[in-house]
Design a protein around this motif. Structure first.
Motif, PDB file in Angstrom:
ATOM      1  N   VAL A 147       0.757  -1.195  -0.177  1.00 51.35           N
ATOM      2  CA  VAL A 147      -0.129   0.151   0.045  1.00 51.35           C
ATOM      3  C   VAL A 147       0.854   1.404   0.216  1.00 51.35           C
ATOM      4  O   VAL A 147       0.668   2.243  -0.632  1.00 51.35           O
ATOM      5  CB  VAL A 147      -0.905   0.023   1.106  1.00 51.35           C
ATOM      6  CG1 VAL A 147      -1.545   1.385   1.404  1.00 51.35           C
ATOM      7  CG2 VAL A 147      -1.917  -1.136   1.106  1.00 51.35           C
ATOM      8  N   ALA A 148       2.054   1.378   0.598  1.00 52.28           N
ATOM      9  CA  ALA A 148       3.031   2.314   0.988  1.00 52.28           C
ATOM     10  C   ALA A 148       3.542   2.652  -0.485  1.00 52.28           C
ATOM     11  O   ALA A 148       3.451   3.778  -0.968  1.00 52.28           O
ATOM     12  CB  ALA A 148       4.095   2.075   1.953  1.00 52.28           C
ATOM     13  N   VAL A 149       3.765   1.607  -1.147  1.00 56.10           N
ATOM     14  CA  VAL A 149       4.409   1.849  -2.470  1.00 56.10           C
ATOM     15  C   VAL A 149       3.628   2.430  -3.618  1.00 56.10           C
ATOM     16  O   VAL A 149       3.775   3.168  -4.391  1.00 56.10           O
ATOM     17  CB  VAL A 149       5.159   0.428  -3.009  1.00 56.10           C
ATOM     18  CG1 VAL A 149       5.674   0.620  -4.533  1.00 56.10           C
ATOM     19  CG2 VAL A 149       6.247   0.007  -2.000  1.00 56.10           C
ATOM     20  N   LEU A 150       2.332   1.578  -3.329  1.00 56.32           N
ATOM     21  CA  LEU A 150       1.391   1.949  -4.567  1.00 56.32           C
ATOM     22  C   LEU A 150       0.887   3.473  -4.079  1.00 56.32           C
ATOM     23  O   LEU A 150       0.752   4.314  -5.088  1.00 56.32           O
ATOM     24  CB  LEU A 150       0.159   1.304  -4.454  1.00 56.32           C
ATOM     25  CG  LEU A 150       0.581  -0.217  -4.995  1.00 56.32           C
ATOM     26  CD1 LEU A 150      -0.692  -1.038  -4.913  1.00 56.32           C
ATOM     27  CD2 LEU A 150       0.942  -0.263  -6.482  1.00 56.32           C
ATOM     28  N   THR A 151       0.764   3.965  -3.017  1.00 54.42           N
ATOM     29  CA  THR A 151       0.316   5.240  -2.540  1.00 54.42           C
ATOM     30  C   THR A 151       1.483   6.076  -3.035  1.00 54.42           C
ATOM     31  O   THR A 151       1.089   7.364  -3.264  1.00 54.42           O
ATOM     32  CB  THR A 151       0.034   5.400  -1.130  1.00 54.42           C
ATOM     33  OG1 THR A 151      -0.871   4.510  -0.783  1.00 54.42           O
ATOM     34  CG2 THR A 151      -0.446   6.697  -0.443  1.00 54.42           C
ATOM     35  N   GLY A 152       2.906   5.692  -2.635  1.00 57.05           N
ATOM     36  CA  GLY A 152       3.928   6.734  -3.136  1.00 57.05           C
ATOM     37  C   GLY A 152       3.826   7.052  -4.608  1.00 57.05           C
ATOM     38  O   GLY A 152       3.928   8.103  -5.050  1.00 57.05           O
ATOM     39  N   TYR A 153       3.669   5.736  -5.377  1.00 57.27           N
ATOM     40  CA  TYR A 153       3.303   6.231  -6.824  1.00 57.27           C
ATOM     41  C   TYR A 153       2.222   7.162  -7.207  1.00 57.27           C
ATOM     42  O   TYR A 153       2.521   7.639  -8.112  1.00 57.27           O
ATOM     43  CB  TYR A 153       3.648   4.976  -7.621  1.00 57.27           C
ATOM     44  CG  TYR A 153       4.776   4.240  -7.951  1.00 57.27           C
ATOM     45  CD1 TYR A 153       5.503   4.706  -8.700  1.00 57.27           C
ATOM     46  CD2 TYR A 153       5.282   3.343  -7.008  1.00 57.27           C
ATOM     47  CE1 TYR A 153       6.858   4.375  -9.008  1.00 57.27           C
ATOM     48  CE2 TYR A 153       6.656   2.785  -7.421  1.00 57.27           C
ATOM     49  CZ  TYR A 153       7.252   3.338  -8.182  1.00 57.27           C
ATOM     50  OH  TYR A 153       8.632   2.598  -8.468  1.00 57.27           O
ATOM     51  N   GLY A 154       1.224   6.721  -6.574  1.00 55.35           N
ATOM     52  CA  GLY A 154      -0.062   7.617  -6.744  1.00 55.35           C
ATOM     53  C   GLY A 154       0.259   9.109  -6.410  1.00 55.35           C
ATOM     54  O   GLY A 154      -0.083  10.077  -7.246  1.00 55.35           O
ATOM     55  N   TYR A 155       1.042   9.336  -5.273  1.00 58.13           N
ATOM     56  CA  TYR A 155       1.091  10.691  -5.073  1.00 58.13           C
ATOM     57  C   TYR A 155       2.034  11.541  -5.914  1.00 58.13           C
ATOM     58  O   TYR A 155       2.142  12.492  -6.337  1.00 58.13           O
ATOM     59  CB  TYR A 155       1.708  10.874  -3.609  1.00 58.13           C
ATOM     60  CG  TYR A 155       0.303  10.796  -2.840  1.00 58.13           C
ATOM     61  CD1 TYR A 155      -0.462  11.904  -2.898  1.00 58.13           C
ATOM     62  CD2 TYR A 155       0.265   9.915  -1.710  1.00 58.13           C
ATOM     63  CE1 TYR A 155      -1.582  11.715  -1.807  1.00 58.13           C
ATOM     64  CE2 TYR A 155      -0.803   9.953  -0.826  1.00 58.13           C
ATOM     65  CZ  TYR A 155      -1.920  10.993  -0.726  1.00 58.13           C
ATOM     66  OH  TYR A 155      -2.900  10.977   0.028  1.00 58.13           O
ATOM     67  N   ALA A 156       3.208  10.557  -6.556  1.00 56.75           N
ATOM     68  CA  ALA A 156       4.096  10.958  -7.317  1.00 56.75           C
ATOM     69  C   ALA A 156       3.563  11.404  -8.713  1.00 56.75           C
ATOM     70  O   ALA A 156       3.585  12.371  -9.144  1.00 56.75           O
ATOM     71  CB  ALA A 156       4.980   9.911  -7.496  1.00 56.75           C
ATOM     72  N   ALA A 157       2.512  10.485  -9.085  1.00 60.39           N
ATOM     73  CA  ALA A 157       1.920  10.872 -10.293  1.00 60.39           C
ATOM     74  C   ALA A 157       0.802  12.348 -10.192  1.00 60.39           C
ATOM     75  O   ALA A 157       1.080  13.294 -11.176  1.00 60.39           O
ATOM     76  CB  ALA A 157       0.765   9.745 -10.733  1.00 60.39           C
ATOM     77  N   LEU A 158       0.523  12.316  -8.952  1.00 59.11           N
ATOM     78  CA  LEU A 158      -0.442  13.675  -8.568  1.00 59.11           C
ATOM     79  C   LEU A 158       0.710  14.785  -8.652  1.00 59.11           C
ATOM     80  O   LEU A 158       0.375  15.784  -9.164  1.00 59.11           O
ATOM     81  CB  LEU A 158      -1.169  13.485  -7.161  1.00 59.11           C
ATOM     82  CG  LEU A 158      -1.686  14.856  -6.580  1.00 59.11           C
ATOM     83  CD1 LEU A 158      -2.946  15.051  -7.761  1.00 59.11           C
ATOM     84  CD2 LEU A 158      -2.318  14.311  -5.340  1.00 59.11           C
ATOM     85  N   TYR A 159       1.848  14.545  -8.150  1.00 58.43           N
ATOM     86  CA  TYR A 159       2.649  15.808  -8.132  1.00 58.43           C
ATOM     87  C   TYR A 159       3.085  16.154  -9.545  1.00 58.43           C
ATOM     88  O   TYR A 159       3.350  17.180  -9.584  1.00 58.43           O
ATOM     89  CB  TYR A 159       3.919  15.237  -7.354  1.00 58.43           C
ATOM     90  CG  TYR A 159       5.264  16.372  -6.992  1.00 58.43           C
ATOM     91  CD1 TYR A 159       4.944  17.162  -6.198  1.00 58.43           C
ATOM     92  CD2 TYR A 159       6.080  16.510  -7.946  1.00 58.43           C
ATOM     93  CE1 TYR A 159       5.907  18.360  -5.969  1.00 58.43           C
ATOM     94  CE2 TYR A 159       7.029  17.280  -7.610  1.00 58.43           C
ATOM     95  CZ  TYR A 159       6.853  18.303  -6.772  1.00 58.43           C
ATOM     96  OH  TYR A 159       7.893  19.173  -6.582  1.00 58.43           O
TER      97      TYR A 159
END
Length: 423
Positions: free
Chosen positions: A172-184
């Motif tokens: 979940v942390a890795v996927l969330t990190g990638y999701g927030y990276a895409a948002l950024y």
């Protein structure tokens, strides 16, 4: 901290607090605060993750503070909180030692009490933020293994739940990190677009200011050429004529020079204030043209065709200046025996013709001395600015005809009320 070891990694700025907006790939910028360009949404994410770290650390240390577990974990927990906060506040450009210290203290607490497994989740995000991707993922896997090992050493031994829970949290942390990276990255693209639009707007404003400056310069150049330059030229000619004339004729020439100088002074004051020419303030356009014709070329004929109608001030000024410039050229260069000025008010347009039977010239040829002439160029600019046309017909020895046609909106209210009143 700047990381160049990973081709797709974005530049890092320490732990989580300073980074310029880029569009490069990677998850390391999720916690980054822009150096003067951090977006509110990213700032909230960063503060939320910092808050989650302290909240989970407090939850893990709460049983010891309540006496349910040994107090030995409290000092390392306090040190971990201080080290983490110090790194956040100081914004170190080399966060490697800081991350190593935070990880070591967390592993120490994890070895002392498996309850500190909860802190693993924000630690995962630290790895994803600070480390390049090729190191971040192994670090997350190692931290997950440490949590599983601590859970296995706890009462009840190793169970499926104690494995699935940490692994699921890491995923979940890795996927969330990638999701927030895409948002950024999307936010960065929008910010770059906004910056481009702002820069384009500033450039457009600068271009408009420059165009306005050039237009005003052209206006003043035309006004000076058609008024002061022509008047000074007339004064010079009158003064030269007075030098060789008899006393009575000389006095007449000097009186005419004085009137010309006074007219030029009034014109200068008028165009500095961007007001209506004095000739149009004193009379309507046809009468102003009649007076200009009689003064510029004595003996010239003035004709009026059609019923005069009120014209916009800009049109009246352009036609007056065109007449002044054309007649000044006739007086200085044409040596004409006959000159005629005709203004005609037709349906939908007004026309102005200036004819002389003088020496003529070849349109398009420059001056003999090679200098650029401004008269015809200024005439064309004035008429073209009104949507009209200017035609020059001439040939050596055959005289000259200058014809201008300007469209007129007879249904629109005219801005020449002052000239009508003067009539």
């Amino acid at each position: 901290m700047s990381r160049t070891s990973l081709p797709t990694a974005v530049p890092k700025t320490g732990h989580a607090d300073t980074a310029p907006c880029t569009t490069a790939a990677g998850t390391g910028r999720v916690l980054a605060g822009g150096a003067g360009a951090e977006m509110p949404s990213m700032r909230l994410v960063r503060l939320a993750l910092h808050g989650a770290f302290y909240a989970l650390l407090a939850v893990a240390a709460a049983p010891a503070l309540a006496g349910a577990k040994p107090l030995a974990v409290v000092p390392p927990a306090v040190v971990l909180a201080a080290v983490y906060g110090l790194g956040v506040v100081r914004r170190n450009d080399r966060p490697g030692p800081w991350l190593a210290a935070v990880t070591a203290l967390w592993l120490l607490l994890l070895a002392m009490d498996h309850g500190f497994s909860y802190v693993a989740f924000p630690v995962f995000f630290l790895f994803l933020h600070v480390l390049p991707v090729r190191w971040a993922h192994p670090a997350v896997a190692a931290a997950t293994a440490a949590v599983v090992a601590a859970q296995a050493a706890a009462p009840g031994g190793l169970t499926a739940a104690k494995v699935i829970g940490p692994v699921a949290g890491a995923v979940v942390a890795v996927l969330t990190g990638y999701g927030y990276a895409a948002l950024y990255r999307e936010s960065c693209r929008r910010q770059l677009l906004i910056d481009d639009l702002m820069r384009t707007r500033d450039e457009l404003a600068a271009a408009q200011r420059e165009a306005g400056r050039l237009a005003e310069r052209q206006r003043l150049a035309r006004e000076i050429h058609d008024t002061l330059a022509q008047g000074l030229s007339s004064i010079v000619l009158l003064a030269r004529a007075a030098e060789t004339a008899d006393p009575e004729a000389a006095r007449a020439r000097m009186r005419e020079a004085g009137r010309t100088a006074a007219d030029n002074l009034a014109e200068a004051r008028r165009f500095v204030r961007a007001l209506t020419p004095p000739a149009l303030e004193e009379a309507p356009l046809p009468e102003a043209l009649r007076r200009v014709t009689a003064r510029a070329v004595p003996g010239a004929v003035f004709r009026l065709d059609g019923d005069p109608c009120a014209l916009p001030v800009e049109t009246e000024v352009a036609l007056l200046r065109l007449t002044q410039e054309a007649l000044a050229n006739v007086a200085r260069h044409a040596h004409a025996d006959h000159t005629a000025v005709t203004i005609a008010f037709l349906d939908g347009q007004v026309t102005l013709d200036i004819y002389d039977d003088g020496v003529g010239f070849t349109p398009g040829d420059g001056r003999a001395d090679g200098r650029r002439t401004f008269g015809l160029h200024g005439m064309r600019e004035r008429i073209a600015a009104l949507g009209g046309t200017l035609t020059v017909e001439s040939a050596p020895g055959e005289g000259t005809v200058i014809a201008a046609a300007v469209p007129v909106d007879t249904d629109a209210p005219a801005a020449a009320g002052a000239t009508e009143a003067a009539a």
